[in-house]
Write an enzyme that holds these catalytic residues in place. Sequence first.
Site, PDB file in Angstrom:
ATOM      1  N   TYR A  94       0.785  -1.226   0.000  1.00  0.00           N
ATOM      2  CA  TYR A  94       0.000   0.000   0.000  1.00  0.00           C
ATOM      3  C   TYR A  94       0.821   1.282   0.000  1.00  0.00           C
ATOM      4  O   TYR A  94       0.359   2.315  -0.467  1.00  0.00           O
ATOM      5  CB  TYR A  94      -0.944   0.003   1.219  1.00  0.00           C
ATOM      6  CG  TYR A  94      -1.925  -1.135   1.182  1.00  0.00           C
ATOM      7  CD1 TYR A  94      -2.832  -1.243   0.145  1.00  0.00           C
ATOM      8  CD2 TYR A  94      -1.924  -2.120   2.154  1.00  0.00           C
ATOM      9  CE1 TYR A  94      -3.722  -2.295   0.084  1.00  0.00           C
ATOM     10  CE2 TYR A  94      -2.808  -3.181   2.109  1.00  0.00           C
ATOM     11  CZ  TYR A  94      -3.715  -3.261   1.067  1.00  0.00           C
ATOM     12  OH  TYR A  94      -4.588  -4.313   0.993  1.00  0.00           O
ATOM     13  N   ILE A  95       2.014   1.260   0.546  1.00  0.00           N
ATOM     14  CA  ILE A  95       2.857   2.455   0.567  1.00  0.00           C
ATOM     15  C   ILE A  95       3.770   2.433  -0.646  1.00  0.00           C
ATOM     16  O   ILE A  95       4.475   1.458  -0.882  1.00  0.00           O
ATOM     17  CB  ILE A  95       3.682   2.522   1.864  1.00  0.00           C
ATOM     18  CG1 ILE A  95       2.747   2.683   3.072  1.00  0.00           C
ATOM     19  CG2 ILE A  95       4.685   3.648   1.813  1.00  0.00           C
ATOM     20  CD1 ILE A  95       3.450   2.606   4.412  1.00  0.00           C
TER      21      ILE A  95
END
Length: 914
Positions: free
Chosen positions: A870-871
């Site tokens: 997600y990052i």
Amino acid sequence: MASDSSDDDRPLARPNGRRKLSRASTLVSSSKISRAEDIALDKSVSAKGSGMAGLSIRNGPVENGEMDVDSTATNGSKRKSRGSLMKSYKEESESDGEPLAKRQRSNQDSDSDDEPMVKARSQKLPPSYKETALPESSDDEQPLGVKLAKKKADIEKKADKEAKAIRAKEAKAKPAPKRAVKDESDDDLPIAAKKRQSNGTAAKRKSTGVKKDESDSDAPISKKSRSVSASAKGKKATPAKDTKKAKSKEPSEEADEEEFEWWNAPKKEDDSIKWTTLEHNGVLFAPEYEPLPKNVKMYYDGQPVTLAPEAEEVATFWVAMMTPASSHHLENPTFRKNFFADFSEYIKKSGGAKDAKGNKVDIKSLDKCDFSKIHEYWTAKIEAKKNMTKEEKAALKAEKDKLEAPYLYCMWDGRKQKVGNFRVEPPSLFRGRGEHPKTGKVKARVMPEQITINIGKEAKVPEPPAGHKWKAVQHDQKATWLAMWQENINGAYKYVMLGAASDVKGQSDFKKFEKARELKKHIDKIRRDYTKDLKSEVMADRQRATAMYLIDKLALRAGNEKDTENEADTVGCCSLKYEHISLQPPDQVTFDFLGKDSIRYNETARVDPQVFKNLKLFKKAPKTDGDDLFDRLNTSQLNKHLNSYMPGLTAKVFRTYNASYTMSELLKELGKDPRSRGTIAERVKLYNDCNRKVAILCNHKRTVGASHEQQMQKLGDRIKGLRYQKWRTKKMILDLDPTQKKKKGAAWFEKDEDLDDEWIKEHQQFLIEEQRTKITKKFEKDNEKLKANKERPLPEKELKERLQAVKELEAKFKKENKTNKVEAEGRGVTVEKLLASIDKIDERIRILETQAEDRDGNKEVALSTSKINYIDPRLTVVFSKKFDVPIEKFFSKTLRDKFRWAIKSVEDADDWEF
């Protein structure tokens, strides 16, 4: 924004009619919400919330309020709790929860299977941990979520301003209206990418996504890539000049990557064509089954029985599960039922079971089946493999490497690319995750006749095993898979894809994060519109707005329709049912459902008062268990609506955007933190602190791992061990110079309070045994070397002489405990050297305390999952460069290969921003 309400006056059709309803029909809400109904709801619901909307209550205090009619803590369904999913089926009421199938998964963010295997847990933390933890952090005194509530709101306000600024800047840069229209239609072309384009005109590109298929194994089949293939027109790889570095015959992948930086290359006008030429060697099949020796039998009702090889192999699948990590499956009633049904069928199809006289034996009960003899044989084989000599292991590995070598790489547009999962899954028992209805069924052996090969027209088609043929051979240049087959459990298609470090996979990740970056300039409009529609009188619009709020603020997955007869009854936001949520005024909502991979999502979160009111409306009588909560919304409609804001936008992009944008904002603030100039351990913790805040703000959490207490105890013991060493060193100073007691003060030489006499004796015994083990292992290793060189091994007398040092250490500790004095150790030892040694010990203690605090803070957060999925990895690379922390501290070798594009693309861009 125009609302999608053309079908407001009729019930939504079920896509493909796939969902099996729990009742004969499902109630559908009225198409309009009357003003009188709205006012009545306003009176029954408080207009004031806690000011912590969008955060789980585990991050803040729980207010005791009057419970609503449906405010039970759980939904009353028959599903087991998350804890019970991880327990022995025989001891559900006694256990605190053991890991399921060796996997520790997050509540929501589990797109990756990189979580470690949990092996054990201890009973309690060491009593010294409170003394060894750093006193700086007050997270335990005040829940982190409380402190982050304002931060969350500030970040969202900043996002709104930034979105407007980006659009204004783009509008100013556009010379003509015609040009502006064209730019807005370019769905996958973020600002940074536009700057890199050498050609100012790019045609509108068509998305050709292929759905990902999940595997039940620990290494799921990779998602089909939608990305652009590597260009065959790139420079040819320069042969490595250093022969020492190029030990293998394979060309250097790193050199190839430097030659072709696809992230800086102009984009193709038509990215639907993934490759021009493709060559590969097919797939590697699992080895054939080797029948058991004739004296190794399964016993039924106390009598040995003979099984045909096909049925015998299935029996070994059961035996393979008889391990501490997997045995809990064997106690699962569903697992047992499914296994025995398939096992019985295999026995029947292969001619039945026979006793010693050749008579048929009717296998009617799994409880009467005794696999112990097979298990003994199986265990002996495993032990024999473990006890192989170094040379035997090396020979076995060489043979395995030789077998796999032809399948490791393929030629994709003339460039050598690593293949990912080239092995065909071996037959075994299906485990599934959570409460999968098909757990325990036999995953049948995949035959060549089931496999379709995808390869270039001019390439040589790989030969199938002798006596077999492929199901089909095709030349689909729009597909990124090399081989495909359909498995027998769920009928899902499995694909052989390129490896994570390949250009194609890298481009898929790149596009994913660039899509999230593109969302930056639309987020304010999206949030403004769905906030307005939360009060819409059109039921479909209000349901859609509420779902968007939950997806954006609580990071719920959108969810898809399922066939509950063949798949686990998992749901997402759009497919939530009446019983999946319960409401507690004024603003708390408890969610309780099986999410992705059948992992139970059981969280209570605070929501906006209007959202709370809407959920109460959506649960209004006569709705009851089994009725859809969002009965006028499905995932397709939601994504269609999102696509009107930004081409290619879907609900899942919000998870990536929120995590990456939040991390970006938190990292910008780190320059003022004094730890940014501390040790590497402190800087790593600084990064992890930001990652942890992202997980909380974006509601990406996990249950505390079963090994957490054990890990904390080990850290605590290491810290206490160093403190003991420090105290002992101080005693040596007194041995050399007793006057130091007056100079330093008697208190300086006192041992720490937690180093009581009983613990010291236990630790001394540990040090004695540790030395004994080291000496013995060193002796055995020396003998192995001598044996390999065909020299005479060392006699046992040599070992006894070496172990004399252990006796001396034991005698030394006894004397120290009796006299309370420690003789100075080492050659040329001085007070100055001992003081310098104490300084080094203090530094080691400080590093371990930092690690302990960091690890304890991360116990409910799946940092690796959020970091990988997600990052945006470029944020991690920029942090690594800016604060001078080796990238190896954040990315393993596998991840460095996977994110090579991220490392290379911001190599000279310290100011890169998400």
